[in-house]
Design a protein around this motif. Structure first.
Motif, short mmCIF file in Angstrom:
data_model
loop_
_atom_site.label_atom_id
_atom_site.label_comp_id
_atom_site.label_asym_id
_atom_site.label_seq_id
_atom_site.Cartn_x
_atom_site.Cartn_y
_atom_site.Cartn_z
N LEU A 6 0.85 -1.18 0.00
CA LEU A 6 0.00 0.00 0.00
C LEU A 6 0.89 1.23 0.00
O LEU A 6 1.92 1.26 0.67
CB LEU A 6 -0.90 0.02 1.24
CG LEU A 6 -1.85 -1.16 1.43
CD1 LEU A 6 -2.60 -0.99 2.75
CD2 LEU A 6 -2.84 -1.28 0.29
N ASN A 7 0.49 2.25 -0.73
CA ASN A 7 1.22 3.50 -0.74
C ASN A 7 0.70 4.37 0.40
O ASN A 7 -0.28 5.10 0.26
CB ASN A 7 1.04 4.21 -2.08
CG ASN A 7 1.81 5.53 -2.14
OD1 ASN A 7 2.60 5.85 -1.24
ND2 ASN A 7 1.60 6.30 -3.20
N LEU A 8 1.37 4.30 1.54
CA LEU A 8 0.90 4.98 2.74
C LEU A 8 0.98 6.49 2.63
O LEU A 8 0.35 7.21 3.41
CB LEU A 8 1.70 4.51 3.96
CG LEU A 8 1.52 3.03 4.34
CD1 LEU A 8 2.40 2.68 5.52
CD2 LEU A 8 0.07 2.72 4.65
N SER A 10 -0.03 8.10 0.01
CA SER A 10 -1.14 8.55 -0.83
C SER A 10 -2.32 8.97 0.02
O SER A 10 -2.56 8.41 1.10
CB SER A 10 -1.56 7.41 -1.77
OG SER A 10 -2.76 7.75 -2.46
N MET A 15 -6.90 4.82 -0.13
CA MET A 15 -5.96 5.21 0.91
C MET A 15 -6.48 6.41 1.71
O MET A 15 -6.25 6.51 2.91
CB MET A 15 -4.60 5.55 0.29
CG MET A 15 -3.89 4.35 -0.32
SD MET A 15 -3.74 2.95 0.83
CE MET A 15 -2.78 3.68 2.15
N HIS A 19 -6.89 6.35 5.78
CA HIS A 19 -6.33 7.36 6.67
C HIS A 19 -7.42 8.09 7.46
O HIS A 19 -7.27 8.33 8.66
CB HIS A 19 -5.50 8.36 5.86
CG HIS A 19 -4.20 7.82 5.37
ND1 HIS A 19 -3.30 7.18 6.19
CD2 HIS A 19 -3.64 7.81 4.13
CE1 HIS A 19 -2.23 6.81 5.49
NE2 HIS A 19 -2.42 7.18 4.23
N ALA A 140 -4.55 -3.67 5.51
CA ALA A 140 -5.35 -2.45 5.67
C ALA A 140 -6.06 -2.44 7.01
O ALA A 140 -6.07 -1.42 7.72
CB ALA A 140 -6.36 -2.34 4.52
#
Length: 492
Positions: A6-8, A10, A15, A19, A140
């Motif tokens: 996962l592109n944390l 982003s 995403m 967040h 996730a």
């Protein structure tokens, strides 16, 4: 990028949802545990006795067990966006009540009501499960749970400083009230920033509200059986408040609460039968079936993982102080800092548990984590005052990795059982975590810390056996669209 990555950094698409949702959970835990680091100051300000302090701590978790069940039903019916926003907004009210309390009775009522905020965790499980595919749902959910759970540690680190900033004997009131303001503001931000599903996806809802649907008559009886410990735990909490415990309740009041708890159980059984009687009265196609044993085994797994974490986090500072104060000069402040590593592991261990579950399989990962937990607690039971403090802390943090990794592995599987009931499944599994906390803390009140750790380690071995009967999620979950077409949702 790998399907498991996962592109944390982003903040778009799924995403953004992740967040925004872990932050909602983080804030709910700050509110839920805002009293803990300020309890001594509050006690001095309002002249609370030791038994009244213990009562406040008990009341903080009392409502969370039924609240997680209720929130699970609500999130499946109304969706996570509305449910989370409403919970945060309503949760600010008892927060303000607590901040303005002038006596023990007002504090106790506000703390009891704040237990409902602890159910916020359930909502995000459904939200994250809607947005992430099976190959990513474990990590996730782990990020959601681990980073959100850090709210309790954040409260401990920041609220005393906030109270000092305002100064005086009333500084704690401002610190508590600020957490309520944050929750209220974020409830609006969350509502206007998220959606329940990705664009074009259907939010599947149960056909009837009030209880979980099951797909066989034997699962109906199994479901009823698994609700009994929830009411048993509420009975135990009432006993702690009765004359036999801290003596907050009179014998007559305790008796009436007992009657109310088991009256509610009878009503719950009625709702379970009512929700299920129609579709169980005729044969059900195999593709629409799921096995309730999946839920029951995850209940037990979360009891031993999160339940033990709740109990150990509560007693670990005192354990370190009593063990190493005389032999190595550890102070109460140092004991608190040394024990904080157990909770800090949430930041990496729970996401790590979810990632490992995604990559290497749900059943195998859960088995390994609970086995590691059992060994870890057994080794902790051997800690004595002669141990080097560094070694004791290392063992504690290693055990914590398996505990919280196991929590991540549990909720890597929860969204893969039956999509339209994910909230209710998460609610029941989450409630069993609180059951474990109450159970283990009760055990601790009768035995030494060494025996306490051994009891948890032994219980974990029993849960490992149960986990071997869980089915690895394979193939697809089946749901029905509003137009009657069959939707196939991949689970492996």
């Amino acid at each position: 990028m790998s399907k498991l990555q996962l592109n944390l950094l982003s903040f778009a698409g799924k995403m953004k949802i992740l967040h925004m949702t872990w932050l909602a959970f983080f804030i709910s835990f700050v509110v839920w545990f805002n009293h803990a680091p300020l309890m001594l100051v509050i006690a001095e300000s309002l002249q609370l006795s030791p038994s009244e302090i213990k009562t406040i701590l008990i009341l903080n978790v009392a409502l969370t067990i039924p609240a997680r069940i209720a929130i699970g039903i609500l999130v499946d019916k109304f969706g996570p966006k509305r449910t989370y926003s409403t919970l945060l907004a309503l949760g600010s009210i008892p927060c303000f009540m607590f901040a303005m309390a002038e006596n023990f009775q007002q504090l106790a009522l506000a703390r009891f009501l704040l237990g409902f905020v602890g159910a916020g965790f359930v909502i995000g499980i459904r939200m994250v499960g809607e947005w992430f595919p099976a190959k990513q749902v474990g990590i996730a959910e782990g990020i959601y749970g681990g980073w959100g759970n850090f709210g309790s540690a954040a409260a401990a680190m920041t609220l005393p400083a906030v109270a000092l900033l305002f100064g005086g004997a009333e500084g704690w009131r401002y610190a508590i009230a600020i957490t309520g303001v944050i929750a209220l503001i974020y409830s609006v931000v969350y509502f206007f920033s998220v959606s329940d599903t990705p664009k074009g996806s259907t939010y599947f809802k149960p056909k009837k509200a009030g209880a979980m649907e099951v797909t066989s008559i034997w699962d109906l009886f199994f479901y009823i059986l698994m609700t009994i410990p929830l009411y048993g735990t509420l009975t135990l909490l009432t006993w702690k408040l009765s004359p036999a415990g801290v003596n907050l309740l009179s014998g007559f009041s305790a008796f009436n609460i007992y009657a109310g708890i088991w009256g509610l159980f009878i009503y719950n059984v009625y709702k379970i039968v009512h929700v299920n009687e129609a579709h169980l009265s005729h044969p059900m196609e195999e593709i629409h079936r799921y096995k309730f044993k999946q839920v029951a085994i995850l209940d037990l797994a979360y009891l031993i993982t999160f339940g033990s974490e709740l109990a150990v986090v509560s007693m670990l500072p005192m354990f370190f102080y009593e063990t190493f104060h005389e032999s190595q000069g550890i102070t109460t402040v140092e004991a608190g800092l040394l024990s904080s590593g157990f909770a800090f592991m949430n930041l990496v261990a729970r996401p790590g548990g979810g990632w490992i579950s995604d990559k290497f399989g749900r059943k195998l990962s859960l088995t390994i984590f609970i086995l590691g937990l059992s060994v870890g607690y057994f080794v902790m039971s051997q800690i004595t005052s002669e141990w080097p403090v560094v070694l004791a802390v290392f063992v504690t943090m290693l055990c914590s990795f398996f505990v919280q990794g196991g929590e991540g592995a549990v909720f890597a599987m929860v969204p893969l059982i039956k999509r339209r009931m994910t909230g209710q499944i998460a609610g029941m599994v989450g409630a069993y975590g609180n059951v474990g906390g109450v159970l283990f803390l009760t055990v601790l009140s009768f035995v030494s810390p060494s025996v306490f750790f051994t009891v948890i380690a032994s219980g974990a071995l029993i849960v490992i056996v149960a986990v071997q009967f869980i089915d690895e999620p394979k193939g697809h979950m089946v749901e029905i669209e509003e137009d009657g077409t069959v939707a196939m949702i991949e689970v492996d």
